[in-house]
Write a protein that holds these residues in place. Structure first.
Motif, mmCIF file in Angstrom:
data_model
loop_
_atom_site.group_PDB
_atom_site.id
_atom_site.type_symbol
_atom_site.label_atom_id
_atom_site.label_comp_id
_atom_site.label_asym_id
_atom_site.label_seq_id
_atom_site.Cartn_x
_atom_site.Cartn_y
_atom_site.Cartn_z
ATOM 1 N N ASP A 202 0.753 -1.080 -0.022
ATOM 2 C CA ASP A 202 0.110 0.089 -0.083
ATOM 3 C C ASP A 202 1.028 1.298 0.105
ATOM 4 O O ASP A 202 0.532 2.180 -0.489
ATOM 5 C CB ASP A 202 -0.959 -0.031 1.281
ATOM 6 N N THR A 203 1.989 1.429 0.570
ATOM 7 C CA THR A 203 2.816 2.467 0.670
ATOM 8 C C THR A 203 3.339 2.649 -0.883
ATOM 9 O O THR A 203 3.438 3.843 -1.140
ATOM 10 C CB THR A 203 4.072 1.889 1.315
ATOM 11 N N LYS A 206 0.382 4.382 -2.312
ATOM 12 C CA LYS A 206 0.330 5.848 -2.220
ATOM 13 C C LYS A 206 1.437 6.870 -2.851
ATOM 14 O O LYS A 206 1.323 7.780 -3.175
ATOM 15 C CB LYS A 206 0.460 5.744 -0.687
ATOM 16 N N ASP A 207 2.768 6.148 -2.607
ATOM 17 C CA ASP A 207 3.931 7.102 -3.229
ATOM 18 C C ASP A 207 3.687 7.198 -4.704
ATOM 19 O O ASP A 207 3.845 8.303 -5.004
ATOM 20 C CB ASP A 207 5.137 6.208 -2.980
ATOM 21 N N MET A 209 0.871 7.202 -6.436
ATOM 22 C CA MET A 209 -0.255 8.121 -6.654
ATOM 23 C C MET A 209 0.025 9.617 -6.406
ATOM 24 O O MET A 209 0.007 10.561 -6.957
ATOM 25 C CB MET A 209 -1.340 7.795 -5.632
ATOM 26 N N ASP A 210 1.054 10.016 -5.199
ATOM 27 C CA ASP A 210 1.400 11.215 -4.994
ATOM 28 C C ASP A 210 2.132 11.771 -6.048
ATOM 29 O O ASP A 210 2.185 12.826 -6.458
ATOM 30 C CB ASP A 210 2.317 11.283 -3.893
#
Length: 424
Positions: A202-203, A206-207, A209-210
């Protein structure tokens, strides 16, 4: 009697031939080999895990049983966090690929804008200047009025088009889209590497997507409302990464000890940061400010000259000065426009802005790596050093020599003229 003997002779001949034929083609019987089939069918291969997410058994049975095999024997594996993260990362990968295509197409379109607008405005300006000169050559009455009116209208149209063109800077817009295409391609490759080398988390999602959202903000597609300011008060480097940027490299084997790091390597990285800040970043900021000032002057001069030419052409026939002003201002406006947009000064500004952003990102990346106290959370030291060397266009030995020279110059109180990067 003789006929009966002949019949007996023929019958006996036929029998003897038939006997001989059977004797010639008789085949000996093969020996019997005992063969016993197993009473129970072979056991199925248990728990065969398929990569596409199915789990089941493959029965090795005879034909009568095999025909009864159904697809519903294969059941999907229960979704886990890893498979969910993988699916999300594939969705992001598809979106990034779409953005690569969009930015590439829009970059070509805006490069065409620059060429077409440049040629059109120059043609309009030179035509208007020619008309003003012809009108001053002795025309009178209706021809004079027609030439004056046409020249004034053309100069006015060129002024309006130049204002719009200088506001949006098509050459800079095209360079923005080229940079966005390159960075999205880079992100696309990094996502593919993540999917190929390890199970995403999940990290990672998220990274990623950012980073996608940061690129969208740094290089917007629309012009109205979201266009990057082309003439800011202060030159700033481009920022296309999230503020909480960390190294995105992952280790696939748990690191032991200091993970390839040593005190000498950390000191080498700190020295490189100082060299980049003092030489490369400072130089590109200086050049970017200079290019921005030149572009501002040219952007104001072009419409101003065509406006003066329009005013001068309106007074042609009331003195020789009007024709001189109109023709001269028109010629100067065409020259300024060619220098600004033919020379793509806006593209040069964006190139310096992007280069300054590259060095800023490199500084932040090195600093965040060496500030991490847990060595196991860092990128491998040798990999990090090689990555920095490649980004700066140097070999490992050249990178270490640069760090030694910089350290020696600090001790001696002198400065070195060598830049950290050999690429830009």
């Amino acid at each position: 009697m003789s006929s009966l003997q002949a019949s007996s002779f023929l019958f006996s001949s036929t029998c003897s031939c038939s006997t001989r034929t059977h004797a010639a083609i008789s085949i000996p019987k093969l020996p019997r080999i005992p063969f016993s089939a197993p009473k129970n069918p072979l056991k199925p291969v248990e728990d065969l895990n398929l990569r596409d997410g199915f789990k089941g058994t493959i029965p090795l049975e005879n034909n009568n049983v095999a025909n009864n095999t159904r697809l519903d024997q294969y059941e999907p594996i229960i979704s886990t966090t890893s498979t969910t993260a993988t699916a999300k990362l594939y969705a992001i990968l598809e979106a990034v690929g779409d953005r690569v295509e969009m930015h590439g197409n829009i970059g070509e379109q805006r490069d065409n804008w620059n060429k077409l607008l440049l040629n059109s405005i120059n043609m309009i300006t030179l035509t208007a200047a020619t008309m003003a000169g012809v009108a001053a050559g002795g025309a009178a009455g209706a021809p004079l009025l027609a030439l004056k009116l046409s020249s004034t209208l053309l100069f006015s149209a060129a002024t309006g088009m130049l204002i719009i063109m200088n506001k949006i800077q098509p050459s800079q817009l095209a360079e923005e889209q080229r940079n966005a295409t390159r960075l999205f391609k880079q992100l696309y490759s990094q996502i593919q590497n993540t999917l190929a080398l390890h199970d995403p988390t999940d990290t990672d999602v998220k990274d990623t997507m950012d980073r996608v959202l940061a690129l969208d903000e740094a290089y917007p597609l629309p012009l109205l409302g979201k266009m990057i300011e082309k003439f800011p008060d202060k030159f700033e480097p481009a920022i296309w990464w999230p503020k909480s940027n960390k190294s995105h490299s992952r280790k696939h084997v748990k690191a032991q000890g200091k993970n390839g790091w040593s005190e000498d390597l950390e000191e080498e990285m700190r020295v490189l940061i100082e060299v980049i800040k003092r030489k490369d970043s400072e130089d590109y900021m200086r050049l970017g400010n200079l290019a921005l000032k030149v572009n501002k002057i040219l952007a104001v001069s072009g419409p101003l000259l065509t406006g003066i030419a329009a005013a001068g052409s309106a007074f042609v026939g009331h003195g020789s000065w009007a024709a001189i002003v109109a023709v001269t201002a028109g010629a100067l406006a065409s020259t300024v426009n060619t220098f600004e947009h033919g020379g793509q000064v806006g593209m040069v500004v964006e190139m310096y802005r992007n280069s300054a952003g590259f060095f800023t990102l490199l500084e932040e990346s090195i600093e965040s790596t060496i500030q991490e106290k847990d060595f196991e959370e860092r990128e491998d030291g040798e990999m990090s050093e090689m990555s920095v060397a490649l980004k700066l266009g140097r070999s490992l030995s050249q990178l270490r020599d640069l760090a030694r020279k910089s350290t020696s110059s600090h001790i001696d109180g002198s400065t070195i003229d060598e830049f950290a990067s050999k690429l830009f």
